[in-house]
Scaffold this active site. Structure first.
Site, short mmCIF file in Angstrom:
data_model
loop_
_atom_site.label_atom_id
_atom_site.label_comp_id
_atom_site.label_asym_id
_atom_site.label_seq_id
_atom_site.Cartn_x
_atom_site.Cartn_y
_atom_site.Cartn_z
CD GLU A 178 -6.15 -0.76 12.01
OE1 GLU A 178 -5.45 -1.20 11.08
OE2 GLU A 178 -7.14 -0.03 11.83
CG ASP A 213 -9.38 -3.19 8.27
OD1 ASP A 213 -8.29 -3.58 7.84
OD2 ASP A 213 -9.59 -2.01 8.63
CD GLU A 271 -3.34 5.24 8.00
OE1 GLU A 271 -2.86 6.22 7.40
OE2 GLU A 271 -4.44 4.75 7.72
CD GLU A 311 -9.94 2.53 4.45
OE1 GLU A 311 -8.74 2.82 4.55
OE2 GLU A 311 -10.54 1.77 5.23
CE LYS A 357 -6.41 -4.24 4.58
NZ LYS A 357 -6.99 -3.24 5.50
NE ARG A 406 -2.89 -2.51 0.99
CZ ARG A 406 -3.69 -1.91 1.86
NH1 ARG A 406 -4.27 -0.77 1.56
NH2 ARG A 406 -3.93 -2.46 3.02
#
Ligand code: GCU
Length: 674
Positions: A389, A361, A156, A282, A356, A315
């Site tokens: 990403e 994101d 991913e 998600e 994060k 997380r």
């Protein structure tokens, strides 16, 4: 010894280097207080032997344990007392050269291995070892890689081939397993999670007899390099593999199942450090389904892992991914804080919340997550994304260390004198031990590991920075370039000239002033200004014919209040908001005048033209290195630049056209806008 190419071994290729008087040390290598049979010590000795031979053509003549070491010249690998003069702490080391005797001192095996790698680094950089005197202790207790590898072999957000951990729903152990462990240890990484946080299908079974044997074998190889092994867990394992009908963290059956499972996991995988969990995000299952808190879920797992010294890394990427564009109050940026702050202090000691760097994101520019330091009684770990990403897929060059430095240096104002993110995640703020840094990493089975060879600077840089947060982005390149590309001064200068400003360049030709996104949906490469504007992920730019930006002030979503003062007020006001984050916090008219004296619209045009020109400049500079760097490296990066230029041009033109058409305001300089 066979010469190993840079292409395959990156900064550990141990190619021939200038001798600089370094070879003589290697004749005698003595070990004092460490056992030569200990696996990590063995790895250190092997590196020393291979490195000396490859880089200096020097053969290690004697290697032995014993007292002779005290007198003889050569290299002494010495175990130090816990309270030692040099100030060496756990996993740290001292390098000291005096009269032809070079001591690598450490209180434990990992420190010794890191010390040896430091010594080899100096040789690889063609520095003389004479007179070296340096103590290094790691700033962060945990320095981890997170791989988002799936068991079918896909990765991913992977941009450098397939997984080298998994294929066809099975675990792979081959040459690369050890190469990987060496590379990691050489930059101080001491933990790794091998599977994707989105744990599905076969990956849910990694904690069963189906895979224990292979997984334990891989973990054992990591152990030889001082690396703890971690797995991502499926929170709903009790249902998916346990035959229960619930994953309620307060259900006795669920608790009992996990107790047994943890016992099994830690017994069968001796080098297991613990687990990483993505829950309630998600589409992943989590405690919210049962009306329980994130703390309930994390603590239940942590209690089960506690008897084995295991930790649960939980997380904080929990948000509502089904938003309505008409709703101007719900703000995805708020979600992490809103979901986790209330339970500050409730998380058990062996739980770490992994946060994060930004509240959205991994965009090219975001403010720092207010959870970092916002939490005052909870173990915290910073999560950054080295996999590119949103920052160019390892096609576009984007050296991310300057961004990570900004994150680490940010003052949260959580505690006077110990309030930077680096303070919080190193444990200095709270005096805690279960803290550190993790990176979603950019490796794959491409021969050169990272797709774009230059992207290995991010891989290398993350490890070095996690070990020593005070290193500058430039210092890291001063190590990486000579070790990985060339020790030639001109080459170093050119490559630095490309890498150091590359993040700023990428930012210039993509989304402006902190607004983020504008990427092709799902893929996240290439420009699509409105791609996410008409989707439900809560990632809006809110551009209309008058202006652009998301109002996160008191008058808007109120997100600014998640920060301590003076940050909250600074972000709240249009005047004091740092301009690089202007559109993240404010909805601003195109005619708004920035500190540079330019209007916002003119800034958008100018930065996009500039960004493209800078990328062109890098491509040209790289062309000039033909014949001066390894052929494969040259061709690989050149090919990437061709693609980067197409991408940058596309972004420039699409963004400029979009805002010209929205605003109706032409470019002052009359350049081509389609
Ligand atoms: C991003 C990314 C996903 C990933 C998620 C996460 O949304 O696009 O692929 O699963 O982050 O961090 O869990």
């Amino acid at each position: 010894m066979e010469q190993v190419s840079k292409w395959k071994q990156l900064w550990l290729s141990y190619e021939k280097k200038a001798e600089n008087g370094n070879a003589s040390y290697f004749q005698n290598v003595w070990i004092q207080g460490f056992s030569m049979e200990e696996p990590v010590v063995k790895s250190a000795l092997k590196e020393l032997t291979d490195g000396a031979l490859g880089m200096l053509g020097a053969k290690v003549q004697t290697a032995g344990e014993g007292e002779n070491a005290a007198k003889s010249s050569g290299i002494v690998l010495q175990r130090l007392e816990e309270n030692n003069e040099a100030g060496v702490k756990a996993e740290g080391y001292v390098l000291k050269e005096e009269d032809g005797r070079l001591t690598v001192g450490a209180t434990d095996e990992k420190g010794l291995l890191y010390g040896v790698f430091h010594l080899l680094r100096l040789i690889s950089m063609e520095k003389s070892l004479a007179g070296v005197c340096k103590t290094c202790n790691p700033d962060n207790p945990l320095r981890m890689f997170n791989h988002w590898d799936n068991m079918d072999g896909s990765i991913e957000r992977g941009y450098s081939g397939r997984s080298f951990f998994f294929a066809d729903d099975d675990v792979i152990i081959n040459e690369r397993t050890r190469d990987y462990a060496r590379l990691m240890a050489s930059i101080g990484i001491n933990g790794t999670v091998i599977n994707n946080v989105n744990v599905k299908q076969a990956a849910s079974w990694l904690i069963t007899d189906r895979f224990f044997e292979k997984v334990a074998q891989m973990a054992e190889i990591f152990a030889e390099y001082g690396i703890k092994f971690f797995l991502s867990l499926n929170y709903a394992s009790t249902i998916e593999i346990g035959g229960l009908d619930s994953a309620d963290p307060l259900d006795e059956r669920v608790i009992a199942w996990w107790k047994e499972k943890m016992k099994e996991c830690f017994t069968k995988i001796p080098n297991l450090g613990g687990f990483l969990v993505k829950a309630d995000s998600e589409g992943r299952p989590g405690p919210f389904t049962y009306g329980r808190t994130q703390a309930d879920g994390a603590n239940m797992l942590a209690d089960a892992a506690l008897p084995y010294g295991g930790i649960i890394i939980w997380r904080c990427f929990v948000y509502n991914c089904q938003q309505d564009w008409r709703d101007y109050k719900t703000d995805r940026a708020r979600a992490g804080y809103d979901n986790f702050i209330k339970m500050d202090g409730d998380y058990h000691d062996n739980v770490i919340l992994q946060i994060k760097n930004g509240p959205m994101d991994f965009q090219i520019r975001e403010p720092i997550s207010p959870l970092l330091g916002g939490l005052k009684k909870t173990n915290q770990m910073l999560e950054v994304q080295v996999a590119q990403e949103y920052t160019g897929h390892q096609i576009d060059v984007c050296y991310l260390i300057p961004m990570f430095k900004e994150v680490l240096d940010f003052h949260t104002y959580c505690k006077p004198g110990a309030d930077t993110v680096a303070d919080v995640i190193s444990g200095r703020t709270m005096g805690n031990k279960n803290t550190g840094m993790a990176a979603v990493i950019n490796t794959g089975n491409d021969a050169n590991w990272t797709g774009n060879y230059l992207a290995a600077a991010n891989l290398y840089g993350f490890g070095r920075l996690a070990f020593q947060t005070s290193l500058s982005a430039e210092e890291i390149l001063d190590e990486w370039i000579p070790m990985s590309i060339s020790t030639d001064a001109e080459v170093i200068k050119t490559v630095k000239g490309i890498l150091l400003p590359s993040r700023a360049t990428y930012e210039k030709y993509t989304s402006p002033l902190g607004i983020g996104w504008m990427v092709t949906p799902h893929v996240h490469y290439g420009c699509s200004v409105d791609g996410y504007e008409y989707d439900r992920w809560g990632t809006y730019h809110r551009a209309d014919h008058l202006g652009i930006g998301v109002d996160r002030t008191d008058a808007g979503t109120g997100y600014v209040r998640q920060y301590y003062e003076p940050n909250a007020s600074a972000y709240n006001s249009l005047e004091s908001c740092p301009e690089e984050l202007l559109l993240f916090f404010h909805h601003v008219p195109y005619t708004h005048v920035l500190k540079t004296g330019k209007t916002l619209i003119q800034h958008i045009y100018d930065s996009h033209f500039e960004g493209y020109e800078e990328a062109e400049g890098y491509a040209k500079a790289w062309e000039g290195l033909e014949g001066k760097v390894d052929e494969e490296v040259f061709a690989n990066v050149k090919e990437r630049f061709d693609r980067q230029l197409r991408n940058a041009r596309d972004w420039r033109d699409q963004v400029n056209t979009y805002f010209y058409r929205k605003s109706g305001i032409p470019d002052e300089k009359g350049r081509t806008i389609y």
